[in-house]
Write a protein that holds these residues in place. Sequence first.
Motif, PDB file in Angstrom:
ATOM      1  N   SER A  55       0.908  -1.225   0.121  1.00 60.88           N
ATOM      2  CA  SER A  55      -0.117   0.054   0.074  1.00 60.88           C
ATOM      3  C   SER A  55       0.805   1.152   0.000  1.00 60.88           C
ATOM      4  CB  SER A  55      -1.086  -0.058   1.285  1.00 60.88           C
ATOM      5  OG  SER A  55      -1.059   1.174   1.704  1.00 60.88           O
ATOM      6  N   ARG A  56       1.875   1.192   0.608  1.00 62.57           N
ATOM      7  CA  ARG A  56       2.793   2.480   0.743  1.00 62.57           C
ATOM      8  C   ARG A  56       3.474   2.482  -0.938  1.00 62.57           C
ATOM      9  NH1 ARG A  56       5.228   0.461   5.507  1.00 62.57           N
ATOM     10  NH2 ARG A  56       7.139  -0.230   4.446  1.00 62.57           N
ATOM     11  N   MET A  57       3.794   1.550  -1.364  1.00 64.31           N
ATOM     12  CA  MET A  57       4.416   1.562  -2.762  1.00 64.31           C
ATOM     13  C   MET A  57       3.153   1.967  -3.730  1.00 64.31           C
ATOM     14  SD  MET A  57       6.649  -1.482  -4.441  1.00 64.31           S
ATOM     15  CE  MET A  57       6.765  -1.529  -6.029  1.00 64.31           C
ATOM     16  N   ARG A  58       1.935   1.661  -3.443  1.00 61.14           N
ATOM     17  CA  ARG A  58       1.183   2.130  -4.405  1.00 61.14           C
ATOM     18  C   ARG A  58       0.879   3.760  -4.377  1.00 61.14           C
ATOM     19  NH1 ARG A  58      -2.589  -0.470  -7.375  1.00 61.14           N
ATOM     20  NH2 ARG A  58      -2.237  -2.241  -6.581  1.00 61.14           N
ATOM     21  N   HIS A  59       0.997   4.247  -2.930  1.00 66.43           N
ATOM     22  CA  HIS A  59       0.796   5.514  -2.815  1.00 66.43           C
ATOM     23  C   HIS A  59       1.962   6.417  -3.585  1.00 66.43           C
ATOM     24  CE1 HIS A  59      -1.961   5.405   0.774  1.00 66.43           C
ATOM     25  NE2 HIS A  59      -2.568   6.213   0.007  1.00 66.43           N
ATOM     26  N   LEU A  60       3.132   5.682  -3.349  1.00 67.82           N
ATOM     27  CA  LEU A  60       4.640   6.378  -4.050  1.00 67.82           C
ATOM     28  C   LEU A  60       4.238   6.470  -5.330  1.00 67.82           C
ATOM     29  CD1 LEU A  60       7.129   7.649  -3.601  1.00 67.82           C
ATOM     30  CD2 LEU A  60       8.049   5.244  -3.414  1.00 67.82           C
ATOM     31  N   ILE A  61       3.772   5.242  -6.010  1.00 63.08           N
ATOM     32  CA  ILE A  61       3.649   5.355  -7.641  1.00 63.08           C
ATOM     33  C   ILE A  61       2.550   6.424  -7.880  1.00 63.08           C
ATOM     34  CG2 ILE A  61       2.924   3.678  -9.489  1.00 63.08           C
ATOM     35  CD1 ILE A  61       4.013   1.584  -7.915  1.00 63.08           C
ATOM     36  N   ASN A  62       1.349   6.448  -7.068  1.00 65.70           N
ATOM     37  CA  ASN A  62       0.313   7.302  -7.607  1.00 65.70           C
ATOM     38  C   ASN A  62       0.916   8.623  -7.511  1.00 65.70           C
ATOM     39  OD1 ASN A  62      -1.584   5.590  -8.434  1.00 65.70           O
ATOM     40  ND2 ASN A  62      -2.407   5.225  -6.368  1.00 65.70           N
ATOM     41  N   ASP A  63       1.750   9.082  -6.411  1.00 65.01           N
ATOM     42  CA  ASP A  63       2.112  10.499  -6.299  1.00 65.01           C
ATOM     43  C   ASP A  63       3.272  10.592  -7.246  1.00 65.01           C
ATOM     44  OD1 ASP A  63       0.685  10.910  -4.225  1.00 65.01           O
ATOM     45  OD2 ASP A  63       2.355  10.950  -2.630  1.00 65.01           O
ATOM     46  N   LEU A  64       4.085   9.801  -7.725  1.00 63.32           N
ATOM     47  CA  LEU A  64       5.301   9.819  -8.956  1.00 63.32           C
ATOM     48  C   LEU A  64       4.179  10.285 -10.173  1.00 63.32           C
ATOM     49  CD1 LEU A  64       7.618   7.354  -8.486  1.00 63.32           C
ATOM     50  CD2 LEU A  64       8.218   9.735  -8.672  1.00 63.32           C
ATOM     51  N   LEU A  65       3.077   9.504 -10.349  1.00 60.11           N
ATOM     52  CA  LEU A  65       2.330   9.662 -11.591  1.00 60.11           C
ATOM     53  C   LEU A  65       1.663  11.109 -11.526  1.00 60.11           C
ATOM     54  CD1 LEU A  65       0.374   6.297 -12.294  1.00 60.11           C
ATOM     55  CD2 LEU A  65       2.109   7.508 -13.645  1.00 60.11           C
ATOM     56  N   ALA A  66       1.128  11.273 -10.347  1.00 58.55           N
ATOM     57  CA  ALA A  66       0.615  12.850 -10.424  1.00 58.55           C
ATOM     58  C   ALA A  66       1.649  13.707 -10.563  1.00 58.55           C
ATOM     59  CB  ALA A  66      -0.083  12.870  -9.169  1.00 58.55           C
ATOM     60  N   TYR A  67       2.965  13.532 -10.031  1.00 53.69           N
ATOM     61  CA  TYR A  67       3.833  14.615 -10.074  1.00 53.69           C
ATOM     62  C   TYR A  67       4.278  14.799 -11.706  1.00 53.69           C
ATOM     63  CZ  TYR A  67       8.240  17.052  -9.855  1.00 53.69           C
ATOM     64  OH  TYR A  67       9.406  18.054  -9.899  1.00 53.69           O
ATOM     65  N   THR A  68       4.467  13.694 -12.406  1.00 54.76           N
ATOM     66  CA  THR A  68       4.974  13.841 -13.744  1.00 54.76           C
ATOM     67  C   THR A  68       3.805  14.433 -14.538  1.00 54.76           C
ATOM     68  OG1 THR A  68       4.028  11.473 -14.275  1.00 54.76           O
ATOM     69  CG2 THR A  68       6.580  11.878 -13.825  1.00 54.76           C
ATOM     70  N   THR A  69       2.447  14.066 -14.209  1.00 52.14           N
ATOM     71  CA  THR A  69       1.266  14.778 -14.890  1.00 52.14           C
ATOM     72  C   THR A  69       1.364  16.120 -14.656  1.00 52.14           C
ATOM     73  OG1 THR A  69       0.190  12.762 -14.638  1.00 52.14           O
ATOM     74  CG2 THR A  69      -1.113  14.555 -15.057  1.00 52.14           C
ATOM     75  N   ALA A  70       1.395  16.520 -13.396  1.00 53.56           N
ATOM     76  CA  ALA A  70       1.530  18.072 -12.967  1.00 53.56           C
ATOM     77  C   ALA A  70       2.588  18.787 -13.626  1.00 53.56           C
ATOM     78  CB  ALA A  70       1.779  18.081 -11.418  1.00 53.56           C
ATOM     79  N   ARG A  71       3.747  18.150 -14.022  1.00 53.46           N
ATOM     80  CA  ARG A  71       4.767  18.532 -14.426  1.00 53.46           C
ATOM     81  C   ARG A  71       4.765  18.643 -15.819  1.00 53.46           C
ATOM     82  NH1 ARG A  71       9.931  18.439 -16.189  1.00 53.46           N
ATOM     83  NH2 ARG A  71      11.451  19.719 -15.335  1.00 53.46           N
ATOM     84  N   ASN A  72       4.286  17.637 -16.707  1.00 50.73           N
ATOM     85  CA  ASN A  72       4.414  17.544 -18.233  1.00 50.73           C
ATOM     86  C   ASN A  72       3.050  17.756 -18.934  1.00 50.73           C
ATOM     87  OD1 ASN A  72       7.202  16.998 -17.646  1.00 50.73           O
ATOM     88  ND2 ASN A  72       6.907  14.807 -17.842  1.00 50.73           N
ATOM     89  N   ALA A  73       1.887  17.300 -18.469  1.00 53.02           N
ATOM     90  CA  ALA A  73       0.810  17.211 -19.043  1.00 53.02           C
ATOM     91  C   ALA A  73       0.008  18.606 -19.604  1.00 53.02           C
ATOM     92  CB  ALA A  73      -0.407  16.421 -18.410  1.00 53.02           C
ATOM     93  N   ALA A  74      -0.424  18.656 -20.791  1.00 49.87           N
ATOM     94  CA  ALA A  74      -0.881  19.889 -21.168  1.00 49.87           C
ATOM     95  C   ALA A  74      -1.908  20.418 -20.183  1.00 49.87           C
ATOM     96  CB  ALA A  74      -1.449  19.497 -22.505  1.00 49.87           C
ATOM     97  N   ILE A  75      -2.101  21.561 -19.815  1.00 51.31           N
ATOM     98  CA  ILE A  75      -3.174  22.078 -18.873  1.00 51.31           C
ATOM     99  C   ILE A  75      -4.386  22.731 -19.683  1.00 51.31           C
ATOM    100  CG2 ILE A  75      -1.778  22.214 -17.026  1.00 51.31           C
ATOM    101  CD1 ILE A  75      -1.994  25.154 -16.974  1.00 51.31           C
ATOM    102  N   ALA A  76      -5.263  22.391 -19.513  1.00 51.20           N
ATOM    103  CA  ALA A  76      -6.633  22.931 -20.161  1.00 51.20           C
ATOM    104  C   ALA A  76      -7.397  23.772 -19.122  1.00 51.20           C
ATOM    105  CB  ALA A  76      -7.246  21.659 -20.887  1.00 51.20           C
ATOM    106  N   PRO A  77      -6.986  24.904 -19.081  1.00 50.90           N
ATOM    107  CA  PRO A  77      -8.046  25.940 -17.802  1.00 50.90           C
ATOM    108  C   PRO A  77      -9.358  26.125 -18.567  1.00 50.90           C
ATOM    109  CG  PRO A  77      -5.825  27.083 -18.509  1.00 50.90           C
ATOM    110  CD  PRO A  77      -6.059  25.722 -19.562  1.00 50.90           C
ATOM    111  N   VAL A  78     -10.198  26.006 -17.492  1.00 50.58           N
ATOM    112  CA  VAL A  78     -11.407  26.538 -17.642  1.00 50.58           C
ATOM    113  C   VAL A  78     -12.008  27.307 -16.606  1.00 50.58           C
ATOM    114  CG1 VAL A  78     -12.291  24.802 -19.242  1.00 50.58           C
ATOM    115  CG2 VAL A  78     -12.436  24.365 -16.979  1.00 50.58           C
ATOM    116  N   ASP A  79     -13.069  28.071 -16.614  1.00 49.97           N
ATOM    117  CA  ASP A  79     -13.771  28.455 -15.789  1.00 49.97           C
ATOM    118  C   ASP A  79     -14.129  27.760 -14.585  1.00 49.97           C
ATOM    119  OD1 ASP A  79     -13.058  31.042 -16.591  1.00 49.97           O
ATOM    120  OD2 ASP A  79     -15.260  31.899 -17.194  1.00 49.97           O
ATOM    121  N   VAL A  80     -13.828  27.589 -13.197  1.00 48.76           N
ATOM    122  CA  VAL A  80     -14.351  26.611 -12.409  1.00 48.76           C
ATOM    123  C   VAL A  80     -14.820  27.315 -11.087  1.00 48.76           C
ATOM    124  CG1 VAL A  80     -13.501  24.728 -10.668  1.00 48.76           C
ATOM    125  CG2 VAL A  80     -12.369  25.317 -12.934  1.00 48.76           C
ATOM    126  N   ALA A  81     -16.171  26.927 -10.589  1.00 51.68           N
ATOM    127  CA  ALA A  81     -16.677  27.203  -9.175  1.00 51.68           C
ATOM    128  C   ALA A  81     -16.211  26.615  -8.242  1.00 51.68           C
ATOM    129  CB  ALA A  81     -18.194  27.050  -9.626  1.00 51.68           C
TER     130      ALA A  81
END
Length: 274
Positions: A89-115
């Motif tokens: 479970s610790r490893m799954r957290h780490l992997i998910n965080d790594l994935l989230a980090y690379t997404t936050a770093r590299n993925a194209a962002i698509a801003p819209v108006d958000v409530a």
Amino acid sequence: EGRILSISATPLPDEAGAVIVFHDVTADRRHRDELSSFAGVVAHDLLNPLTTIDGWAENLADTLETMPKDDPAVRDAGDSLARITRASSRMRHLINDLLAYTTARNAAIAPVDVALRDLVDEVTNARTDLAAAAGTPTPEFTLGHLDDVRADPVLLRQLLDNLIGNAVKYTAPGTIPRITISSTVDEDALVRVELTDNGIGIPPGHHDAIFTNFHRAHRSSGYAGTGLGLAICKRIVERHGGSISVTDNPAGGSRFTFTLPPAESKLAPAPAAV
Ligand code: ADP
């Protein structure tokens, strides 16, 4: 081919001009980008064998259930299995965080108006449900005025979930987490969101460092984590042109502040051309 230059200027004494240094950081930057996408691919590929491990662990648990509980060998096997499950479970957290980090770093962002109010409602309700499921004290959320923002909704949800998750997590055991979230519009017309908690606070000297990869300020206190959550938050905010910081809550606990651009539909109409 575009090159990335870092520029620094140092004024000379007696107003004799300045020395301007151009530093070619193209290779550095490329290298970092490559490393980051490599980490993303590896993280993703690690999820498959991990799912296999979890599947077989569950299988073993089912088998153990059918065996006599008072047999020391069965108890031993149960303990070992619990350790395997916790590690995975610790490893799954780490992997998910790594994935989230690379997404936050590299993925194209698509801003819209958000409530923002609606999104904060969703994230806080989900946290309340999680606490109920885990049998931990129900967090109390006080939501003030929340301005609409212009942001990528997937990344914004991640940002809020990380910050609110931390605010709930880093409280003394048995304390009811009390969290206040509100926003104002700052002098640069950015929406400034403040999130105040009554938690254990950030030790002196760690206020900047906690936003860097893998930095954990309460490592020895038994709080689970990977140290990537706030690095992800910083990436997300900066990619939207905002900034994030933390100060001590005078009443105890911490106050995280971040800025995001305001929703465009709420902006004053541009003056008519003359
Ligand atoms: P982690 O996975 O360790 O929670 P984060 O990057 O989200 O990683 O946070 C980095 C560190 O900052 C944490 O390990 C913790 O020491 C500290 N921290 C984060 N949020 C809070 C908070 N709301 N109150 C006190 N400490 C916090």
